[in-house]
Design a protein around this motif. Structure first.
Motif, PDB file in Angstrom:
ATOM      1  N   GLN A 123       0.835  -1.202   0.000  1.00  0.00           N
ATOM      2  CA  GLN A 123       0.000   0.000   0.000  1.00  0.00           C
ATOM      3  C   GLN A 123       0.867   1.248   0.000  1.00  0.00           C
ATOM      4  O   GLN A 123       2.053   1.217   0.304  1.00  0.00           O
ATOM      5  N   LYS A 124       0.211   2.365  -0.356  1.00  0.00           N
ATOM      6  CA  LYS A 124       0.948   3.615  -0.540  1.00  0.00           C
ATOM      7  C   LYS A 124       1.193   4.321   0.800  1.00  0.00           C
ATOM      8  O   LYS A 124       0.494   4.094   1.774  1.00  0.00           O
ATOM      9  N   ASN A 125       2.203   5.228   0.754  1.00  0.00           N
ATOM     10  CA  ASN A 125       2.428   6.168   1.863  1.00  0.00           C
ATOM     11  C   ASN A 125       1.949   7.522   1.349  1.00  0.00           C
ATOM     12  O   ASN A 125       2.651   8.168   0.583  1.00  0.00           O
ATOM     13  N   ILE A 126       0.748   7.940   1.744  1.00  0.00           N
ATOM     14  CA  ILE A 126       0.115   9.091   1.091  1.00  0.00           C
ATOM     15  C   ILE A 126       0.312  10.351   1.935  1.00  0.00           C
ATOM     16  O   ILE A 126       0.085  10.375   3.129  1.00  0.00           O
ATOM     17  N   GLU A 127       0.739  11.430   1.204  1.00  0.00           N
ATOM     18  CA  GLU A 127       0.887  12.744   1.818  1.00  0.00           C
ATOM     19  C   GLU A 127      -0.036  13.704   1.094  1.00  0.00           C
ATOM     20  O   GLU A 127      -0.085  13.690  -0.140  1.00  0.00           O
ATOM     21  N   VAL A 128      -0.784  14.539   1.842  1.00  0.00           N
ATOM     22  CA  VAL A 128      -1.700  15.512   1.242  1.00  0.00           C
ATOM     23  C   VAL A 128      -1.069  16.892   1.413  1.00  0.00           C
ATOM     24  O   VAL A 128      -0.649  17.258   2.508  1.00  0.00           O
ATOM     25  N   THR A 129      -1.025  17.636   0.275  1.00  0.00           N
ATOM     26  CA  THR A 129      -0.544  19.018   0.336  1.00  0.00           C
ATOM     27  C   THR A 129      -1.729  19.935   0.066  1.00  0.00           C
ATOM     28  O   THR A 129      -2.507  19.702  -0.870  1.00  0.00           O
ATOM     29  N   ILE A 130      -1.903  20.973   0.921  1.00  0.00           N
ATOM     30  CA  ILE A 130      -3.075  21.849   0.841  1.00  0.00           C
ATOM     31  C   ILE A 130      -2.611  23.245   0.427  1.00  0.00           C
ATOM     32  O   ILE A 130      -1.628  23.768   0.975  1.00  0.00           O
ATOM     33  N   TYR A 131      -3.374  23.828  -0.526  1.00  0.00           N
ATOM     34  CA  TYR A 131      -3.120  25.206  -0.939  1.00  0.00           C
ATOM     35  C   TYR A 131      -4.437  25.959  -0.881  1.00  0.00           C
ATOM     36  O   TYR A 131      -5.507  25.379  -1.110  1.00  0.00           O
ATOM     37  N   VAL A 132      -4.344  27.282  -0.628  1.00  0.00           N
ATOM     38  CA  VAL A 132      -5.514  28.163  -0.753  1.00  0.00           C
ATOM     39  C   VAL A 132      -5.218  29.071  -1.947  1.00  0.00           C
ATOM     40  O   VAL A 132      -4.184  29.760  -1.961  1.00  0.00           O
ATOM     41  N   LEU A 133      -6.114  29.047  -2.936  1.00  0.00           N
ATOM     42  CA  LEU A 133      -5.866  29.825  -4.160  1.00  0.00           C
ATOM     43  C   LEU A 133      -6.975  30.844  -4.360  1.00  0.00           C
ATOM     44  O   LEU A 133      -8.158  30.568  -4.081  1.00  0.00           O
ATOM     45  N   TYR A 134      -6.562  31.993  -4.886  1.00  0.00           N
ATOM     46  CA  TYR A 134      -7.531  33.050  -5.156  1.00  0.00           C
ATOM     47  C   TYR A 134      -8.138  32.807  -6.546  1.00  0.00           C
ATOM     48  O   TYR A 134      -7.694  31.938  -7.307  1.00  0.00           O
ATOM     49  N   ALA A 135      -9.110  33.614  -6.895  1.00  0.00           N
ATOM     50  CA  ALA A 135      -9.823  33.429  -8.175  1.00  0.00           C
ATOM     51  C   ALA A 135      -8.869  33.474  -9.369  1.00  0.00           C
ATOM     52  O   ALA A 135      -9.084  32.800 -10.378  1.00  0.00           O
ATOM     53  N   ASP A 136      -7.815  34.241  -9.227  1.00  0.00           N
ATOM     54  CA  ASP A 136      -6.904  34.377 -10.357  1.00  0.00           C
ATOM     55  C   ASP A 136      -5.840  33.284 -10.368  1.00  0.00           C
ATOM     56  O   ASP A 136      -4.890  33.330 -11.143  1.00  0.00           O
ATOM     57  N   GLY A 137      -5.947  32.329  -9.496  1.00  0.00           N
ATOM     58  CA  GLY A 137      -5.006  31.210  -9.472  1.00  0.00           C
ATOM     59  C   GLY A 137      -3.803  31.442  -8.592  1.00  0.00           C
ATOM     60  O   GLY A 137      -2.948  30.561  -8.432  1.00  0.00           O
ATOM     61  N   GLU A 138      -3.718  32.623  -7.980  1.00  0.00           N
ATOM     62  CA  GLU A 138      -2.564  32.930  -7.114  1.00  0.00           C
ATOM     63  C   GLU A 138      -2.731  32.186  -5.784  1.00  0.00           C
ATOM     64  O   GLU A 138      -3.810  32.164  -5.187  1.00  0.00           O
TER      65      GLU A 138
END
Length: 1976
Positions: free
Chosen positions: A416-431
């Motif tokens: 089985q995999k070793n899963i890591e989740v990466t979280i981003y907060v993005l604005y409407a323009d993709g920034e």
């Protein structure tokens, strides 16, 4: 000026100054002044009352002044704590005092801000109150930290302040709480401070992140944000700046939260390799966040601890590791639930060390109070969600995101995999938004977050919470993207992207992501995928709901959804700006859908409160714009919505938004036309209340009344302002109509409708809140009229139901507290209706607590505006309406409080005391406001005297109860004094009415009696006894109120004088109370009141011709009052002085003076008694005092009841001291007062109601029991007979049998049990410092068992520590009698028994006689030898006189006391010749008795005693004893010079002849009984006897060898008269020419003298023994015993002065004889060495206690041992019962017992009672107890004593041993040797006829008559087997023999010493004889 340094005033005219004092400088001079100017500091002050008594008030903060004065007061008390050993409190008070000084310094510095100053004052007051409470000082009422002036506020307010100060709550807060019905108390939030001290379990070796959060186990959810700490691999903070700053404050925890099942959960995440112990798994440069361990701490375990502490407390948290990472998400729950299989405990106890502290208050307050915490950079950690109270300015916009779980495919991999989740907060323009992700407080925000990795898990469960603090302006259009990577552990260790998910934060309709779990779609991608164009995936559905809303998605998109993979997140929004509510958004944008307005308004109710308050202003604007848009259509719905919002703000959670609403109304509200619709809707609702069944909406409208009126009034103001006041009239009319509707609602009968009750209640609750709004548009009178009408419309009956009563009264209370009521013009209108309702409730005794609150508010308002003239009318109104009903209420409450019943009508379970206090304060407030005009009107308003009488009785009764019941606690002194002052003023107002209406013809006893009782109680109040106060407090009270006791006393005296002839009604009833008043220690009160007794005596004399009632009552009451601690010596003097002065002018002067004198004498005794009882006095003093008082009651004032009471008090004291004999004699006094009658007696003391016969019987049994315990059976026997007679006459044979058995047992006890003879001591108490009953008197005291003179002396000096022991026996002179000191004179005396027949009877055992020698004795004597004229050096007997003092007591001893006063002294001088006669006569009697006993076999068997006695007399006579008398008195010169002594000389000659004859008979008896081995001794005695006779023949004509002659002596057994008390005993020393006293006990016999100072004066006075005093050392020289005896002279026997008054009753033990202790305060004189070894001194000395005395005494060697010869004799006496055979003795003790002082064995042998002769057993019963000592007449005369046995410590004295002394036995229960049981029946009852006819053998006086002695045949060896010297009864003439009885156990003497002696008797005798004659 303030003194800043001590100045001693050392200069001329200097003024001494101390720090802290103040001085006012009048003049300053340049030269020398009275003190230096630099020692003072100028202090600003105001001087008032200028003149000689100026008052200086410093211009400083009042609290500083209070601290100063309080510290001065505390200082004195503080030192006393140390003195009283209250050390703990001493140090606490010192600490508080130091703190106060420091706080005072801070206040004086003037550098504090207002907040700081307030804080310091709060600290000061807390400490002042604490100290006052612990030091027993008064409570200080305060307002805003400052002391209040009680004159400036009403009594009710003062009471509240004191009560709240007492309960440590601020008065203002309490006032707000009680005066506002709204539940407006804001809950106080809690904040938990967590500080990580260290992570000691750091064996990880990698960086770690530690997360702390609060977890609620019951609900299974996290309660707070996380607090994050980053540590490096060494365990220190990763950020060096954070050292010692790793702390967080978990804020806003409500009371509800604190009650949850809370845990602090700490999770440890490491950053490093995939597997901690496997270096192969993954390269070292790739870092993974991996779960490591978890720790938990239950808040329930620590909450109690941290709540009580004001500082941080440390705790250790163990870190547990997870066994299975699949369970990581719930590891904390597993640890809490102790599922130990799912985690591993650490190997050590170390872990996370954290400290906790609990803080309270809002955040502002916490910041202010704990600045240090916030200076450390504490991380504020908030709750998930809003706190209970949302503050208006609190702006938040936080989205909490939880990564819950995911389901992923394996993707063709074997593992089985070793899963890591990466979280981003993005604005409407993709920034990517920077810093919008927070992992926890304490660390900065980050742009992205990587989750921790769970090893080999395709379905990971993270449950990881992160906070997204996204700015509000960026929220719309932003989205979250989650990227999923597989973390390979191979060599490269790369992280491969394989999928992603996303979700927008806001939906299309403008609402945010809802607070719930969201299942997101996972889209496939690879590691090369870039998300540069976010629009590519934003168009895709993110979740199921999204997919449903856009079904047509093209399949050709770049990202394909993975159908089998899903990802779950949950969100929670805490935002004050964003809403998730669709309805709310629709309302705010109503114009977009005008057709849906009705629906939108209807749905507003379903929007949550949090959403509404967040958008409050926007919503209100929207509502009023809708109303303006179409009033008719939307009016009711807008009204309902408005009501809903207003009521929402009533919730405590949103209560803080009310100011937001107020601000909106004042500044933003613009609905100028709204008032019309609001009034119309409100009226419509009210009018329908009578018809509608469901009234919820009406009740809601009623509750919203306050804010509806605010909108109405503000709207009208806006309209009026806009239109310049148009439509004013219409507005007024509409308001009046609205009030008509209100009155209509309230007037409805709601008894049958519960819903209507709630409507009325809601209306009444809201109603008072609208007054302030109305006052903006209407005048005060108009508003008052509105209110009066409304309150008046309420049903006035109190039957409408209790709940409505409460609501109605609460509404009235709030009306009274409102601003409207503070206007006098409105009060005039409103007061009558308010009073009407209160009156009704008080009459019914309902809702008392609320009524009292209303009244106290009214009084508070009246007091503050008491200067207004209108107030007088208001007071008048209140007096008329309330005074009577208030009194009635108080009486009712007080009676209930006494019976501890709950007060009827109380809603809250308030204690009765609180209600009583409330109503008392209301009554006092009213009385205080009343002026003389009010009192005048009050009196005039009574229609009849009966009404007035009833009113006065009520008022006086209430006042009396105020005095009696402790309404106010002891430390509420301010309240108590104020109450006293008001009562005094009221009484002064009412006294004239009482005098005017109820004297002469209209006299009413009840009213007057009530008045007098009140006055007496008032004067005796503890709070008014100024003498008990400190000087400062006393001055304060006197300055403010004066001495109120004196004022009331004047009032009382004046009223008494007004009574006139009616005074007789108060005699004797008022004597006790008035006496109590006179005992108040205030001279003026006494001066006023004491003459009233003269008045009473005078009136009773006029009426009855005597004043017996006054006399009896005065004496009765005086006793009880003085014993309570009242009265003093000054009172006694003043009482006598004032009354005697008054009585002087009266006709009945003589009886009056006699009475007053008697009372003052009683007072003397009572005061002495009280002083003894209350002090730590000894039992003796207390008993003496009580006897004194008891006799006074009996003899002088004949008060039987008091007499009996004191009998029992005395008896109890005796029992406590174990004086059982005295206790018995004491109870006999009561017994004698009773008769054998059937008269019923009432219950008295501890006796039940019973007949007199039964009481007397019970007493008799008790007395007999006490006599038995005191071993005085002779006194108990007549009482047994008395009881037996009673039982016999009643045929109560069971009781008769019992009492007869008891009597028999007492006879047995007399014969069997050992009793010690007590010693007697004469004690003189001289000096004025002694108590009255002892002063300048002399007593004889009966000592305790074994008590010697030294011990007694020490005891007396211990009882009188101030006393000085006198060192001579002479009578003291007048100077000593009158001096202010205490002198004690103590010496031993000898009892002289009255002529008791039993003492003259030869055959009575000595243990019987000994009782009569020392009991029932009234006469005691002591002798002092002295020389008259020149002393003859050759024969000093010629000039040796004896001075004999006889003391006669008031009562015989023993009696009701151990000591009695000497009534009379008799002094006689005994001439030398009389002395000689006494000595010889005594010796003859002793010899006769002894020889007779041997002749008649009473002492058969062992003749050692006879041998020694004969040896002693003959040896002494041969060597100069009687010869000295011959030389002295038969000399021709003496006979010619003393012709008057011819007869006495003849008598002496006769006695000497008689002695020779008696000795002859004795020798004849001796010859027959002597043991063969002792024949040499007998031969020696015969030879010496011949020498004696021949020596006497020269001096005594007629004494020939045959003993015949003209002067034939009396028969040896002739009956003699009673022995003369003056008889003496002879003492001889072997072959010594001069008599000497043997031995002298310096220790116990002498009077006290100081060794050091007095030894030089031995020549002046030496005191030897019990009253024998020698004036010159030469006398003492002749009396001194030679201490060293020649042990080789075994035949040296000494004729000891056995009972001489020179020796005390008992001798000290042998070891004490030669060494006197010098430890007592007054030493005993010791002898000069030159006199110590004189062995040739002999002396004739007088006898002791007139007993027949043995002439045989042992010599004592240096070490206190008898010579060997005597030891041998002693062993023969003891017989075969060897001491060694005693199994209870150790070897050492046996040795001790063997070396025995001979004197002890002498008692042992001679004191055993003789066996009863057979004849007497056959023919007659035992001799009865002689009548004189045992008849009731002789024993019931008040004498009593414990009988003590004869010998001290079981060893009798050398100087007093005699044949007749009682046995010394260490075993009191030893079996008798003289009873029939010890004699075999064959012997006991058989005897010869000759024996029957002739009870005694004939005795002849010549040695030449052997037939007399022939019959006396010694039984063979009988002496060896007979028990203790007792032989069985048998006929010695016939020679019957029988087996002897078995030997009885020998009583062992106590403290006996005896040398080890030969084994067999023959050897012993031989040894003894050889030792005895060896030297010869």
């Amino acid at each position: 000026y303030w003194i800043i340094c001590n100045f001693r005033g050392s200069v001329t005219q200097g003024l001494a100054l101390e720090v802290g004092e103040t001085v006012q400088i009048l003049e300053k001079c340049e030269g020398k002044g009275v003190f230096p100017a630099s020692y003072v500091h100028l202090k600003k002050a105001i001087v008032t009352n200028r003149g000689p008594h100026e008052t200086v008030v410093p211009l400083e903060d009042p609290i500083v002044t209070e601290v100063t004065s309080t510290l001065q007061e505390w200082a004195l008390l503080w030192k006393q704590l140390y003195v009283k050993h209250k050390v703990d409190l001493f140090y606490k008070v010192r600490h508080v005092m130091m703190e106060l000084i420091d706080l005072r310094r801070q206040l004086l510095s003037g550098h504090l801000t207002q907040d700081q100053s307030r804080d310091v004052k709060r600290h000061i007051t807390v400490r002042l109150d604490w100290g006052n409470e612990h030091l027993g000082l008064d409570l200080v009422p305060r307002k805003e930290f400052e002391m209040v002036d009680e004159d400036q506020i009403s009594v009710s307010d003062l009471y509240k302040m004191v009560r709240h100060t007492c309960s440590h709550t601020g008065f203002m807060t309490a006032l707000m709480d009680t005066r506002h019905g709204e539940p407006c108390r804001v809950p106080v939030p809690h904040h938990l401070l967590v500080n990580l001290k260290s992570f000691t379990y750091n064996s990880i070796g990698e960086d770690t992140d530690i997360f702390f959060s609060l977890y609620d186990l019951r609900e299974g959810k996290t309660l707070s944000e996380k607090f994050m700490v980053r540590l490096n691999k060494n365990g220190g903070p990763k950020n060096p700046e954070k050292v010692d700053r790793l702390c967080a404050l978990f804020t806003d925890l409500s009371n509800k939260d604190m009650k949850r099942d809370l845990y602090i959960v700490s999770q440890v995440i490491r950053t490093g390799r995939m597997l901690l112990n496997d270096s192969k798994k993954g390269p070292p440069h790739i870092q993974y966040r991996r779960p490591y361990g978890c720790a938990v701490l239950a808040m329930s375990d620590v909450l109690q601890t941290i709540s009580e502490l004001k500082e941080e407390k440390d705790f250790v948290l163990k870190v547990y590791t997870c066994n299975n990472e699949n369970e990581w998400y719930q590891i904390h729950e597993n640890i809490i639930r102790k599922s130990s299989t799912k985690y591993t405990a650490p190997s050590t106890n170390y872990g996370l060390i954290i400290s906790l502290q609990l803080l309270r208050g809002d955040m502002e307050q916490v910041r202010r109070e704990n600045p240090l915490i916030f200076s450390r950079g504490v991380a504020i950690t908030r709750k998930l969600g809003f706190p209970d109270v949302i503050m208006p300015g609190d702006i938040r916009n936080d989205l909490y995101l939880t990564l819950e779980r995911g389901d992923f495919e394996r993707g063709g991999k074997s593992v089985q995999k070793n899963i890591e989740v990466t979280i981003y907060v993005l604005y409407a323009d993709g920034e990517i938004l920077k810093d919008c992700i927070s992992l926890g407080s304490g660390e900065p925000n980050v742009p992205e977050h990587r989750s921790f990795v769970l090893y080999h898990n395709n379905s990971p469960r993270w449950s990881e919470v992160i906070k997204l603090p996204i700015p509000i302006d960026r929220f719309r259009g932003s989205h979250l993207r989650f990227e999923f990577r597989h973390c390979s552990t191979k060599d490269k260790g790369e992280k491969k992207l394989f999928g992603f998910a996303f979700t927008p934060l806001m939906r299309e309709d403008g609402t945010t992501l809802s607070d719930e779990s969201h299942e997101l779609y996972v889209y496939k991608c690879d590691e090369n995928t870039t998300f540069s164009n976010h629009a590519l995936y934003l168009g895709l559905p993110c979740c199921k709901e999204d997919f449903n809303s856009c079904p047509n998605i093209p399949s050709s998109l770049i990202f394909q959804r993975s159908m089998k993979e899903t990802f779950w997140i949950s969100t929670q929004l805490s935002s004050t700006k964003l809403t998730q509510n669709v309805d709310l958004l629709a309302l705010l944008k109503w114009k977009a859908h005008p057709d849906r307005v009705m629906d939108i308004l209807g749905r507003l109710r379903h929007v949550s409160g949090e959403e509404i308050v967040k958008f409050l202003q926007d919503i209100l604007d929207t509502l009023f714009s809708i109303l303006d848009d179409n009033t008719d259509k939307y009016g009711p719905l807008v009204f309902q919505s408005l009501v809903f919002i207003i009521n929402l703000l009533r919730d405590s959670k949103y209560y803080h938004f009310r100011p937001v609403m107020d601000t909106y109304i004042q500044k933003h509200f613009a609905g100028a036309l709204a008032y019309k619709e609001l009034i119309r809707c409100l009226k419509w609702y009210m009018d329908r209340s009578a018809e509608v069944v469901r009234q919820d909406h009406i009740q809601e409208a009623m509750r919203a009344l306050e804010y509806l009126f605010k909108f109405i009034i503000q709207s009208r103001i806006l309209y009026s302002r806009a239109t310049c006041g148009m439509e004013e009239e219409q507005f007024r009319t509409s308001i009046q109509e609205l009030f008509q509707s209100i009155r209509f609602v309230l007037s409805l009968d709601s008894r049958n409708s519960e819903t209507l009750i709630f409507t009325q209640a809601a209306l009444l609750n809201s109603f008072p809140a609208i007054f302030d709004e109305l006052l903006q548009m209407f005048t005060v009178q108009e508003v008052a009229e509105f209110v009066r009408g409304t309150l008046g419309s309420m049903p006035s009956t109190v039957h409408i139901g209790q709940s409505m009563d409460v609501v109605k009264l609460q509404s009235i209370a709030r009306t009274v507290d409102s601003q409207l009521f503070s206007f006098p013009e409105s009060r005039r209108i409103l007061l009558p209706v308010v009073l009407h309702h209160i009156h009704l409730h008080l009459r019914q005794q309902k809702e008392l607590l609320i009524c009292s609150g209303i009244l106290s508010s009214i009084f508070s308002i009246i007091k503050t505006s008491s200067l207004d003239t209108s107030v007088q009318e208001e007071v008048e109104m209140m007096v008329e309406s309330l005074l009577d009903v208030l009194l009635q209420t108080l009486l009712s409450i007080m009676s209930k409080s006494q019976s501890q019943e709950a007060v009827r009508g109380q809603r809250c379970p308030q204690c009765t005391a609180e209600i009583t206090g409330e109503y008392v304060s209301c009554l006092l407030s009213l009385l205080r406001q009343m002026t003389d005009i009010h009192f005048q009107h009050l009196m005039e308003n009574f229609q009849s005297k009966d009404e007035l009488k009833e009113f006065l009785l009520k008022l006086l009764c209430v006042f009396r109860n105020l005095m009696k019941l402790s309404i106010f606690p002891r430390d509420w002194n301010i309240m108590r004094l104020l109450t006293s002052n008001i009562i005094l003023t009221t009484v002064q107002y009412l006294s004239p009415a009482l005098h005017k209406n109820f004297t002469e013809a209209d006299f009413d006893f009840k009213v007057w009696n009530s008045y007098f009782s009140l006055a007496v109680l008032y004067i005796n109040q503890p709070s008014l006894q100024l003498e008990n106060l400190s000087p400062a407090k006393r001055k304060k009270v006197l300055d403010k109120y004066g001495d109120m006791r004196v004022m009331m006393t004047y009032e009382l005296f004046s009223m008494w004088q007004n009574l006139g002839e009616n005074k007789i009604h108060f005699i004797p009833g008022m004597i006790g109370p008035f006496l109590g008043v006179t005992l108040v220690p205030q001279v003026e009160v006494r001066n006023i009141m004491i003459p009233i007794f003269h008045d009473m005596m005078d009136w009773e004399q006029r009426k009855n011709g005597n004043f017996k009632q006054v006399e009896a009552e005065l004496i009765d009451k005086l006793d009880s009052l003085v014993s309570e601690g009242k009265g003093d010596e000054n009172y006694r003097e003043l009482f006598g002085l004032l009354l005697l002065e008054k009585i002087e002018q009266e006709t009945w002067r003589e009886t009056g003076i006699s009475f007053v004198t008697s009372v003052t004498r009683l007072m003397e005794r009572l005061l002495d008694y009280r002083d003894c009882m209350k002090g730590d006095e000894t039992e003796n003093k207390k008993i003496g005092c009580t006897v004194n008082l008891l006799n006074f009651y009996k003899s002088e004032i004949n008060k039987e009841e008091m007499y009996i009471r004191y009998i029992h008090k005395l008896c109890d004291m005796h029992l406590q001291a174990e004086n059982y004999t005295e206790a018995a004699f004491t109870l006999l006094l009561y017994w004698e007062l009773l008769q054998w009658d059937e008269r019923p007696l009432k219950e008295f003391l501890h006796y039940p109601a019973q007949t007199e016969w039964h009481r007397k019987e019970g007493l008799c049994r008790k007395v007999i029991h006490y006599f038995n315990k005191g071993k005085c059976w002779e006194y108990g026997i007549p009482l047994c007979r008395e009881l037996a007679f009673q039982y016999e006459s009643l045929y109560d044979y069971q009781s008769l049998s019992w009492i007869r058995k008891m009597e028999a047992a007492y006879y047995d006890n007399i014969m069997e049990q050992q009793r010690l003879e007590p010693e007697f001591f004469r004690v003189g108490f001289y000096g004025r410092k002694f108590p009255f009953f002892l002063r300048n008197k002399e007593f004889v005291c009966r000592g305790h068992d074994y008590e010697r003179l030294e011990a007694f002396q020490q005891r007396m000096l211990g009882e009188f520590p101030q006393a000085i022991a006198m060192q001579h026996p002479n009578q003291p002179d007048e100077a000593i009698l009158q001096c202010d000191a205490q002198y004690l004179q103590i010496y031993a005396v000898t009892p002289v028994p009255d002529s008791v027949t039993v003492l003259q009877m030869d055959r009575v055992p000595d243990r019987i006689k000994s009782f009569y020698r020392v009991n029932n004795v009234r006469r005691f004597r002591y002798d002092r030898p002295f020389h008259k004229g020149p002393k003859d050096r050759d024969n000093e007997f010629k000039s040796l006189w004896i001075e004999r003092t006889t003391l006669i007591l008031t009562h015989p001893l023993p009696g009701i006391s151990r000591w009695f006063e000497v009534e009379k002294r008799e002094l006689v001088e005994v001439s030398p010749l009389e002395n000689a006669i006494s000595v010889v006569e005594n010796k003859n009697q002793e010899l006769r008795t002894l020889i007779s006993q041997y002749q008649h076999k009473q002492l058969h068997g062992n003749i050692n005693l006879l041998s020694m006695t004969l040896n002693g007399v003959i040896d002494a006579a041969v060597n100069g004893g009687i010869a000295r008398y011959q030389e002295a008195f038969f000399d021709k010169e003496y006979i010619t010079s003393h012709p008057e002594d011819t007869e006495k000389i003849t008598q002496l000659k006769d006695l000497m002849q008689e002695q020779v004859h008696i000795l002859g008979v004795g020798l004849a008896v001796h010859e027959k009984l002597v043991h063969p081995e002792m024949r040499p001794l007998h031969k020696k005695l015969i030879d010496q006897f011949q020498m004696m006779r021949s020596s006497l023949c020269h001096g005594l004509p007629g004494l020939d060898k045959s003993g015949s002659g003209p002067n034939t002596p009396r028969g040896i057994l002739a009956t003699h008269g009673p022995m003369s008390p003056e008889s003496f005993k002879l003492m001889h020393r072997h072959r010594s020419a001069t008599p000497v006293l043997t031995p002298v006990r310096n220790s116990s016999s002498s009077l006290s003298s100081h060794n050091s100072s007095e030894m030089g004066n031995v020549g002046n006075l030496l005191i030897l023994a019990d009253g024998m005093v020698v004036e010159h050392p030469e006398d003492f020289y002749r009396m001194q015993v030679s201490e060293k005896r020649d042990s080789q002279r075994g035949n040296a026997f000494v004729a000891s002065l056995s009972s001489s008054s020179l020796s005390s009753t008992h001798s000290a033990p042998s070891q004490m004889i030669n060494s006197a202790p010098s430890t007592i305060r007054v030493g005993s004189p010791s002898l000069p060495d030159k006199y110590r070894h004189n062995r040739e001194m002999l002396m004739l000395l007088p006898p002791h206690r007139d007993r027949p005395s043995s002439a045989m005494y042992t010599n004592i060697t240096d070490n206190g041992q008898p010579p060997n010869f005597q030891r041998a004799l002693f062993h023969q006496v003891i017989g075969p019962c060897k001491p060694c055979s005693d199994p209870n003795l150790s070897v050492a003790e046996k040795g001790q017992h063997l070396s025995m002082h001979f004197d002890a064995f002498h008692h042992q042998v001679s004191d055993l009672p003789p066996a009863l002769p057979a004849r007497s057993l056959r023919k007659s019963p035992l001799h009865p107890i002689p009548a004189s000592p045992t008849s009731p007449q002789s024993i019931l005369d008040g004498s009593n004593s414990n009988l003590s046995g004869s010998a001290s410590s079981g060893v009798s004295s050398l100087s007093e041993s005699n044949f007749g002394g009682p046995a010394s036995s260490s075993d009191p229960t030893a079996s008798r040797t003289d009873t029939l049981e010890s004699v075999p029946s064959s012997q006991a009852w058989t005897t010869d006829q000759e024996d029957l006819d002739s009870p005694y053998q004939p005795v002849r006086y010549s040695v030449s008559e052997p037939e007399v002695l022939d019959g006396v045949k010694p039984p063979p060896c009988r002496s060896h087997s007979a028990p203790g010297g007792v032989t069985p009864a048998q006929d010695s003439l016939i020679g019957q023999s029988a087996a002897p009885p078995p030997p009885a156990p020998r009583p062992m003497p106590r403290k006996i010493s005896q040398p080890i002696i030969a084994a067999t008797k023959d050897e012993q005798a031989k040894v003894a004889w050889e030792h005895g004659i060896g030297e010869e």
